[in-house]
Motif scaffolding. Structure first.
Motif, PDB file in Angstrom:
ATOM      1  N   ALA A 147     -35.892 -51.519  23.186  1.00  0.00           N
ATOM      2  CA  ALA A 147     -36.069 -50.674  22.002  1.00  0.00           C
ATOM      3  C   ALA A 147     -35.523 -49.285  22.265  1.00  0.00           C
ATOM      4  O   ALA A 147     -35.525 -48.793  23.398  1.00  0.00           O
ATOM      5  N   SER A 148     -35.056 -48.659  21.202  1.00  0.00           N
ATOM      6  CA  SER A 148     -34.596 -47.281  21.255  1.00  0.00           C
ATOM      7  C   SER A 148     -35.034 -46.589  19.976  1.00  0.00           C
ATOM      8  O   SER A 148     -35.503 -47.234  19.039  1.00  0.00           O
ATOM      9  N   MET A 149     -34.884 -45.270  19.913  1.00  0.00           N
ATOM     10  CA  MET A 149     -35.348 -44.496  18.771  1.00  0.00           C
ATOM     11  C   MET A 149     -34.219 -43.616  18.250  1.00  0.00           C
ATOM     12  O   MET A 149     -33.524 -42.958  19.023  1.00  0.00           O
ATOM     13  N   LEU A 150     -34.053 -43.607  16.931  1.00  0.00           N
ATOM     14  CA  LEU A 150     -33.032 -42.778  16.306  1.00  0.00           C
ATOM     15  C   LEU A 150     -33.706 -41.662  15.519  1.00  0.00           C
ATOM     16  O   LEU A 150     -34.746 -41.865  14.899  1.00  0.00           O
ATOM     17  N   ASN A 151     -33.068 -40.484  15.520  1.00  0.00           N
ATOM     18  CA  ASN A 151     -33.619 -39.299  14.870  1.00  0.00           C
ATOM     19  C   ASN A 151     -32.897 -39.068  13.550  1.00  0.00           C
ATOM     20  O   ASN A 151     -31.669 -39.013  13.501  1.00  0.00           O
ATOM     21  N   THR A 152     -33.662 -38.929  12.466  1.00  0.00           N
ATOM     22  CA  THR A 152     -33.027 -38.777  11.157  1.00  0.00           C
ATOM     23  C   THR A 152     -32.418 -37.399  10.948  1.00  0.00           C
ATOM     24  O   THR A 152     -31.715 -37.189   9.951  1.00  0.00           O
ATOM     25  N   ASN A 153     -32.643 -36.458  11.857  1.00  0.00           N
ATOM     26  CA  ASN A 153     -32.000 -35.151  11.686  1.00  0.00           C
ATOM     27  C   ASN A 153     -30.533 -35.157  12.093  1.00  0.00           C
ATOM     28  O   ASN A 153     -29.853 -34.131  12.047  1.00  0.00           O
ATOM     29  N   THR A 154     -30.038 -36.346  12.464  1.00  0.00           N
ATOM     30  CA  THR A 154     -28.630 -36.473  12.847  1.00  0.00           C
ATOM     31  C   THR A 154     -27.742 -36.922  11.688  1.00  0.00           C
ATOM     32  O   THR A 154     -26.523 -37.013  11.856  1.00  0.00           O
ATOM     33  N   VAL A 155     -28.332 -37.195  10.524  1.00  0.00           N
ATOM     34  CA  VAL A 155     -27.563 -37.757   9.409  1.00  0.00           C
ATOM     35  C   VAL A 155     -27.909 -37.045   8.099  1.00  0.00           C
ATOM     36  O   VAL A 155     -28.934 -36.362   7.983  1.00  0.00           O
ATOM     37  N   VAL A 156     -27.061 -37.249   7.108  1.00  0.00           N
ATOM     38  CA  VAL A 156     -27.329 -36.750   5.757  1.00  0.00           C
ATOM     39  C   VAL A 156     -28.099 -37.801   4.986  1.00  0.00           C
ATOM     40  O   VAL A 156     -28.211 -38.957   5.400  1.00  0.00           O
TER      41      VAL A 156
END
Length: 443
Positions: A338-347
Motif C-alpha cells: 500500500a501507498s498513500m497519495l496526497n491530494t494537494n498535488t493535483v487540481v
C-alpha cells in the motif's frame, strides 16, 4: 440461500449481488521472467474514507479556499483527479475504487441538503451522490455519520448512488436480518478467454451508532460486533466464489472504544485481521488517521493482512496493489503493498466540480446570510483555559432552548445547567455582522 436482487434496505439481504455486478475493465498480464514461471496479473484498489461532505477544496466557515498549517487540500473533486490519473496510467488494468464511510455529514454543503432543503422533501440528488457517481465507485460502506439525519434520508441517498452501499453488521432489530447489503462480489475481467477474478467486498459500519444516533435507530436497527460479523460473512463469500476478500470498515485499528463495554468494540480493525481467516486486505476509516501500510498476522493462518487508512476529508487516497498468479484453477496473491497519495498535488476534477457547482454556490449564499450583530469581536482562542464570552453565548443559547422546551411540563421548575466545549479553537465572531458561517464555525 439465494442472492439478493439489489441493495434495497428493507429486504432480507443475505448474499452478494454478484450476478448483477458489471465486469471491471480488463487487466493485462504482466510479462513473465521465464517460460517456466506462471503468468501473473495485477489488481489495484483505490480507497477513500471520511470525506464528510467535502466536494470542493473550500472552507465554508472562512468563505475561502481550504488551507491548514500542513498545506493539505480537501474534497472529492481532488480525489477524482488522482483516481482518474491512476486509471489512465494503468491503461485498462483492473482497478477498484472503494470508500469506508462518513460521507454525507460534516460541511455546510451536506447540512444544507439534509436540513435546509432536505433531499427527502425536494427529491433533489444529494451533492455527495452527484460527486461520487461521477467518480464511479465500486462500493461505499456506511459510516456512523450516515445515520445522523435519519433513516429516510439515508435510504434516499443510497437509492441515488450508482453503486452499492454496504453495512453487514447493521441488522433489522425486529427480524435479525441484514438491513443493508452485506457484501458484493465483483467479477474482474482479465481479458478475452482469461480466467475471471472474483473480488468479494464486505462492508462493516460502527456499532457506536446505537449510542450516537439512538433517536434515529432505536427499535429499528441493531449493530452487531464487527469481528463476529466478519467471521460470519467471510466464509460465505469464499463459499460463493470470492477469490480475493476485501473489507471496507468504518472503525479504527486501535482496539479501543470511546464508550464502555455496553456495545461492541468501536475500533476493531486490527482484531478483525488477526482473528478472522480468509481476509486479504482492509480499507478502514473513522479515526481520521493516516495509516499508509500496516500488516497484521492472522493468528489462525499466518497470512499477512494488509491495512490502510486514508486520513480525512479527501486529503489522502489509499492505493493498494496486488500481484496474483493462477495455478491449478486457483488464484494466489504473491505480493501486496500500500501507498498513500496526497491530494494537494493535483487540481480539482472539472466534471465533479460541475456536477455540484449549483449546490455549492447555493450553500455559500446561505452561510453568508447575516443573522446577528456583535458589539465587539469574540474569539475561542483562549477558551480552553479561561472564561470567554463566545462560549458563554453557547451556554446561554443551550440553557434558554432547554428551558423553553420544558415549559408546561412536570420538569418546568427544575434548574437548567449547560456545559459547552471549545470545539473550534479558531472560531471568531467579528465585530459587526455575524453570519451563519460564523455560528456554524463555532460549533
Amino acid at each position: 440461500m439465494t442472492s439478493p436482487s439489489g441493495p434495497s434496505r428493507r429486504q432480507v439481504l443475505v448474499a452478494a449481488a454478484a450476478a448483477a455486478s458489471a465486469p471491471l475493465i480488463a487487466a493485462a498480464p504482466a510479462q513473465a521472467a521465464g517460460a517456466a514461471r506462471p503468468r501473473s496479473w495485477d489488481l489495484t484498489l483505490l480507497g477513500t474514507s471520511d470525506t464528510h461532505g467535502n466536494v470542493y477544496n473550500w472552507d465554508y466557515y472562512r468563505d475561502a479556499e481550504y488551507d491548514d498549517s500542513k498545506q493539505n487540500d480537501i474534497g472529492v473533486a481532488k480525489l477524482a483527479t488522482l483516481i482518474n490519473q491512476i486509471r489512465r496510467e494503468r491503461r485498462g488494468k483492473a482497478t477498484l475504487v472503494l470508500d469506508a464511510g462518513d460521507t454525507i455529514q460534516g460541511t455546510p454543503l451536506a447540512t444544507y441538503y439534509a436540513k435546509q432543503e432536505p433531499i427527502t422533501a425536494t427529491g433533489e440528488k444529494h451533492p455527495m451522490a452527484r460527486a461520487m457517481n461521477v467518480i464511479d465507485y465500486d462500493a461505499v460502506t456506511l459510516g456512523n455519520h450516515e445515520f445522523n439525519y435519519g433513516l429516510p434520508l439515508l435510504d434516499l441517498w443510497i437509492r441515488q448512488l450508482g453503486f452499492p452501499a454496504l453495512a453487514a453488521n447493521a441488522v433489522n432489530a425486529k427480524t435479525g436480518k441484514p438491513a443493508f447489503l452485506p457484501y458484493v462480489i465483483k467479477k474482474v475481467s482479465l481479458g478475452f478467454a482469461a480466467p475471471t477474478l472474483r473480488v468479494g467486498i464486505l462492508g462493516l459500519t460502527n456499532p457506536g451508532v446505537a449510542i450516537w444516533d439512538k433517536g434515529n435507530v432505536e427499535g429499528k436497527l441493531r449493530f452487531d460486533d464487527m469481528v463476529a460479523t466478519a467471521a460470519k460473512w467471510v466464509p460465505i463469500m469464499r463459499a460463493r466464489g470470492a477469490d480475493l476478500v476485501l473489507i471496507s470498515a468504518h472503525g479504527g485499528d486501535s482496539g479501543t472504544s470511546s464508550y464502555g463495554p455496553e456495545l461492541p468494540n468501536e475500533n476493531p480493525v486490527a482484531l478483525i485481521a488477526q482473528q478472522v481467516p480468509g481476509i486479504d486486505a482492509i480499507l478502514f476509516g473513522h479515526a481520521h488517521n493516516e495509516v499508509v501500510e500496516r500488516f497484521v498476522t492472522n493468528e489462525r493462518t499466518g497470512a499477512q493482512v494488509l491495512l490502510s487508512e486514508p486520513s480525512k476529508w479527501g486529503q489522502r487516497l489509499t492505493r493498494m496493489d496486488f500481484t496474483l498468479t493462477r495455478e491449478r484453477g486457483r488464484w494466489t496473491i504473491t505480493k501486496k503493498a500500500a501507498s498513500m497519495l496526497n491530494t494537494n498535488t493535483v487540481v480539482e476534477d472539472p466534471k465533479v466540480l460541475a456536477a455540484v457547482r449549483a449546490q455549492h454556490q447555493k450553500t455559500i449564499a446561505y452561510v453568508n446570510q447575516v443573522v446577528a450583530q456583535a458589539t465587539v469581536e469574540m474569539s475561542t482562542v483562549e477558551s480552553r483555559y479561561k472564561d470567554t464570552p463566545i462560549l458563554d453565548f453557547i451556554n446561554h443559547v443551550q440553557a434558554q432552548t432547554v428551558t423553553e422546551a420544558l415549559a408546561g411540563t412536570p420538569y418546568a421548575d427544575l434548574p437548567v445547567l449547560s456545559q459547552a466545549s471549545p470545539f473550534s479553537r479558531t472560531a471568531v465572531f467579528p465585530a459587526g455582522d455575524v453570519k451563519i458561517r460564523d455560528v456554524a464555525g463555532l460549533y
